[in-house]
Design a protein around this motif. Structure first.
Motif, PDB file in Angstrom:
ATOM      1  N   ASP A 107       0.847  -1.188   0.000  1.00 29.80           N
ATOM      2  CA  ASP A 107       0.000   0.000   0.000  1.00 29.80           C
ATOM      3  C   ASP A 107       0.887   1.243   0.000  1.00 29.80           C
ATOM      4  OD1 ASP A 107       0.856   0.445   2.639  1.00 29.80           O
ATOM      5  OD2 ASP A 107      -0.947  -0.467   3.508  1.00 29.80           O
ATOM      6  N   VAL A 108       0.264   2.411   0.096  1.00 32.89           N
ATOM      7  CA  VAL A 108       1.014   3.665  -0.025  1.00 32.89           C
ATOM      8  C   VAL A 108       2.109   3.774   1.031  1.00 32.89           C
ATOM      9  CG1 VAL A 108       0.834   6.168   0.233  1.00 32.89           C
ATOM     10  CG2 VAL A 108      -0.820   4.939  -1.188  1.00 32.89           C
ATOM     11  N   ASP A 149       0.223  10.614  -6.115  1.00 39.07           N
ATOM     12  CA  ASP A 149       0.891   9.348  -6.406  1.00 39.07           C
ATOM     13  C   ASP A 149       2.137   9.256  -5.522  1.00 39.07           C
ATOM     14  OD1 ASP A 149       2.303   7.188  -7.511  1.00 39.07           O
ATOM     15  OD2 ASP A 149       1.678   7.654  -9.555  1.00 39.07           O
ATOM     16  N   ILE A 150       2.189   8.270  -4.642  1.00 40.01           N
ATOM     17  CA  ILE A 150       3.317   8.137  -3.723  1.00 40.01           C
ATOM     18  C   ILE A 150       4.634   7.952  -4.471  1.00 40.01           C
ATOM     19  CG2 ILE A 150       3.082   5.624  -3.472  1.00 40.01           C
ATOM     20  CD1 ILE A 150       4.130   8.200  -0.769  1.00 40.01           C
ATOM     21  N   ALA A 152      -4.216   1.832  -8.161  1.00 39.96           N
ATOM     22  CA  ALA A 152      -4.963   2.014  -6.910  1.00 39.96           C
ATOM     23  C   ALA A 152      -4.060   1.888  -5.696  1.00 39.96           C
ATOM     24  CB  ALA A 152      -6.100   0.998  -6.839  1.00 39.96           C
ATOM     25  N   ALA A 153      -3.082   0.982  -5.769  1.00 43.68           N
ATOM     26  CA  ALA A 153      -2.173   0.775  -4.636  1.00 43.68           C
ATOM     27  C   ALA A 153      -1.196   1.927  -4.443  1.00 43.68           C
ATOM     28  CB  ALA A 153      -1.396  -0.529  -4.838  1.00 43.68           C
ATOM     29  N   ARG A 154      -0.998   2.749  -5.457  1.00 45.13           N
ATOM     30  CA  ARG A 154       0.025   3.791  -5.397  1.00 45.13           C
ATOM     31  C   ARG A 154      -0.545   5.193  -5.143  1.00 45.13           C
ATOM     32  NH1 ARG A 154       2.330  -0.190  -4.515  1.00 45.13           N
ATOM     33  NH2 ARG A 154       3.757  -1.285  -5.920  1.00 45.13           N
ATOM     34  N   HIS A 155      -1.842   5.357  -5.171  1.00 46.98           N
ATOM     35  CA  HIS A 155      -2.434   6.680  -4.993  1.00 46.98           C
ATOM     36  C   HIS A 155      -3.074   6.827  -3.622  1.00 46.98           C
ATOM     37  CE1 HIS A 155      -1.861   6.839  -9.346  1.00 46.98           C
ATOM     38  NE2 HIS A 155      -2.057   8.142  -9.270  1.00 46.98           N
ATOM     39  N   THR A 156      -2.991   8.043  -3.096  1.00 53.27           N
ATOM     40  CA  THR A 156      -3.567   8.312  -1.780  1.00 53.27           C
ATOM     41  C   THR A 156      -5.055   8.604  -1.841  1.00 53.27           C
ATOM     42  OG1 THR A 156      -2.945  10.651  -1.998  1.00 53.27           O
ATOM     43  CG2 THR A 156      -1.370   9.174  -0.886  1.00 53.27           C
ATOM     44  N   VAL A 157      -5.584   8.810  -3.035  1.00 54.65           N
ATOM     45  CA  VAL A 157      -7.024   8.991  -3.249  1.00 54.65           C
ATOM     46  C   VAL A 157      -7.444   8.084  -4.393  1.00 54.65           C
ATOM     47  CG1 VAL A 157      -6.964  11.383  -2.436  1.00 54.65           C
ATOM     48  CG2 VAL A 157      -6.701  10.902  -4.885  1.00 54.65           C
TER      49      VAL A 157
END
Length: 473
Positions: free
Chosen positions: A248-249, A306-307, A375-380
């Motif tokens: 996850d992020v 995006d992390i 989806a796994a890399r974004h905070t929203v």
């Protein structure tokens, strides 16, 4: 992983030629092939040295400097400029050069072959059998990886079994002059080595700092995609995705910026204090002045939520002045760039499967895999992507690979692999200034530089392969 270097390159690279019985006798304390490996413990030290000497910096650096992921840094004083200018020739020799990659991998392979020869002279006790078998398994697995990487960069066409590949060397010789084996033969030999590894791994082998059964599956998935075995790639990816979650992020941030999270890592190159490859210094000086920076185009492709944008940009960057310092492998408090290289991550497997799905016209499934990574890399929450054609899918997947695997040694080979579909080579953004400083703005898809030349040193010493240079060199 502790890399014991008691048995060093002297053990595994020096050839001895005897002229008489007297010269065949060695002092008992002489560190030569006949005395270096006497026990299983000796073999373990030798294996650790073999893995410790397996340097990834050539691949990481070349893929970033040669492509559109970097631009000249404000502090560059000429370092590695020929490779950024996409100059390749048989005489090239630099930190990230084709000559270094060729000779380093064949040196690694030579070390592995010597270890296997020595192991054949040692009989382990019952208590040592698992350790002994694991040493052999590791050696076969890494020999397969080394040959795969050579094939990937020097092979003429990985989708054609009859095309010229690279020499597959599974013997020790000081005067052999091997020629190129075919791509099909090299792939077969790689798979044979991987089969040997699988047969030898002790039950429960799962240390990600070494080869494991999942390492074998991952390598086979990469090779299946490159050779056009898309259904095989999908099946191999399925088995790994079932066992590894995407980070996850916060886990992704910890994986790179803190070097603390290995949630999605299948194989990790374990850099340690006193013995590491200082990945950060490929692009930056020790004081963090950049030799090369993130290209403006690559940076612009990341969303603010995006992390991955946070991870690749070093905090010392000056965005207003457009100084974009690469920070994916940050320096620690000891000013040593000790950051493990996460050589195999499950996100790559999602994107391998996505590409294989796209190439078998399963566009919805391809989009699902890309959306899972996004989806796994974004905070929203982010909008899902959709694909309606092969070209649209491949362009979208390769862009996602660019974002996800930036500075991890994939960009050059990704562009190379799909150029027949996209009709594109390497395109640096002229509008954003990524080809300033006399750097070329483009490398056509048809360019000879998408196959690395066999280095001049090999041509000089090997008359067989001299007649098998890559076309155009």
């Amino acid at each position: 992983m502790k890399k014991h270097l008691a048995i060093l390159t002297l053990v595994i690279t020096t050839a001895f030629v005897s002229c008489s019985d007297q010269l065949d006798r060695y002092p008992v304390d002489s560190l030569v092939e006949e005395t270096a490996y006497n026990t299983v413990t000796d073999l373990q030290y030798g294996l650790n040295a073999v893995i410790g000497n397996y340097n990834y910096n050539y691949i990481i650096g070349f893929n970033s400097l040669f492509t559109d992921n970097t631009q000249l840094g404000v502090d560059n004083g000429g370092q590695e400029v020929p490779y950024h200018n996409q100059v390749l020739n048989p005489g090239s020799a630099a930190i990230n050069g084709n000559a270094v990659l060729w000779f380093s991998r064949y040196s690694n392979i030579n070390d592995m072959n010597r270890l296997l020869v020595s192991a054949s002279t040692i009989t382990p006790s019952a208590d040592e059998l698992d350790t002994y078998n694991n040493i052999l398994a590791q050696t076969y697995a890494f020999r397969a990886l080394a040959h795969y990487e050579l094939l990937l960069y020097y092979g003429l066409d990985l989708t054609d079994d009859s095309a010229l590949g690279v020499p597959y060397v599974d013997y020790v010789s000081s005067d052999a002059t091997p020629g190129r084996d075919t791509v099909g033969d090299v792939v077969t030999r790689i798979n044979e080595d991987l089969d040997q590894a699988l047969a030898l791994f002790p039950a429960g082998t799962n240390d990600i700092n070494f080869a494991t059964p999942d390492f074998v599956t991952f390598l086979r998935a990469r090779m299946a995609l490159e050779t056009g075995d898309n259904l095989g790639a999908i099946n191999l990816c399925n088995s790994l995705i079932a066992d590894y979650p995407l980070a996850d992020v916060s886990q992704y941030y910890g994986m790179f910026n803190e070097d603390a999270d290995k949630t999605e890592v299948v194989f990790n190159y374990d850099n340690v204090q006193g013995f590491d490859y200082a990945i950060n210094f490929l692009w930056n000086f020790s004081g963090q002045g950049p030799k090369f920076e993130i290209s403006n185009e690559l940076y612009s492709l990341y969303d603010d939520n995006d992390i991955r944008k946070t991870v690749i940009l070093d905090p010392v960057s000056d965005i207003d002045e457009e100084v974009l310092v690469i920070g994916k492998y940050p320096i620690n408090a000891d000013t040593q760039a000790i950051n493990d290289f996460k050589a195999m991550r499950i996100s790559e497997i999602y994107l391998i499967r996505a590409e294989a799905y796209a190439k078998t016209t399963q566009f919805d499934l391809a989009a699902d895999d890309v959306n899972a990574v996004r989806a796994a890399r974004h905070t929203v929450a982010v909008d899902d992507v959709e694909y309606d054609s092969l070209l649209e899918a491949i362009e979208g997947i390769i862009t996602e690979r660019r974002l996800e695997l930036a500075f991890e040694g994939h960009r050059y080979t990704d562009i190379k692999r799909v150029r027949a579909i996209t009709s594109k080579g390497i395109e640096r953004s002229e509008d954003l200034g990524d080809c300033d400083g006399a750097a070329p703005c483009s490398l056509p898809a048809s360019s000879k530089e998408f196959i690395l030349p066999i280095p001049q040193g090999e041509l000089n010493g090997n008359p067989v392969i001299r007649e098998q240079q890559a076309p155009g060199y």
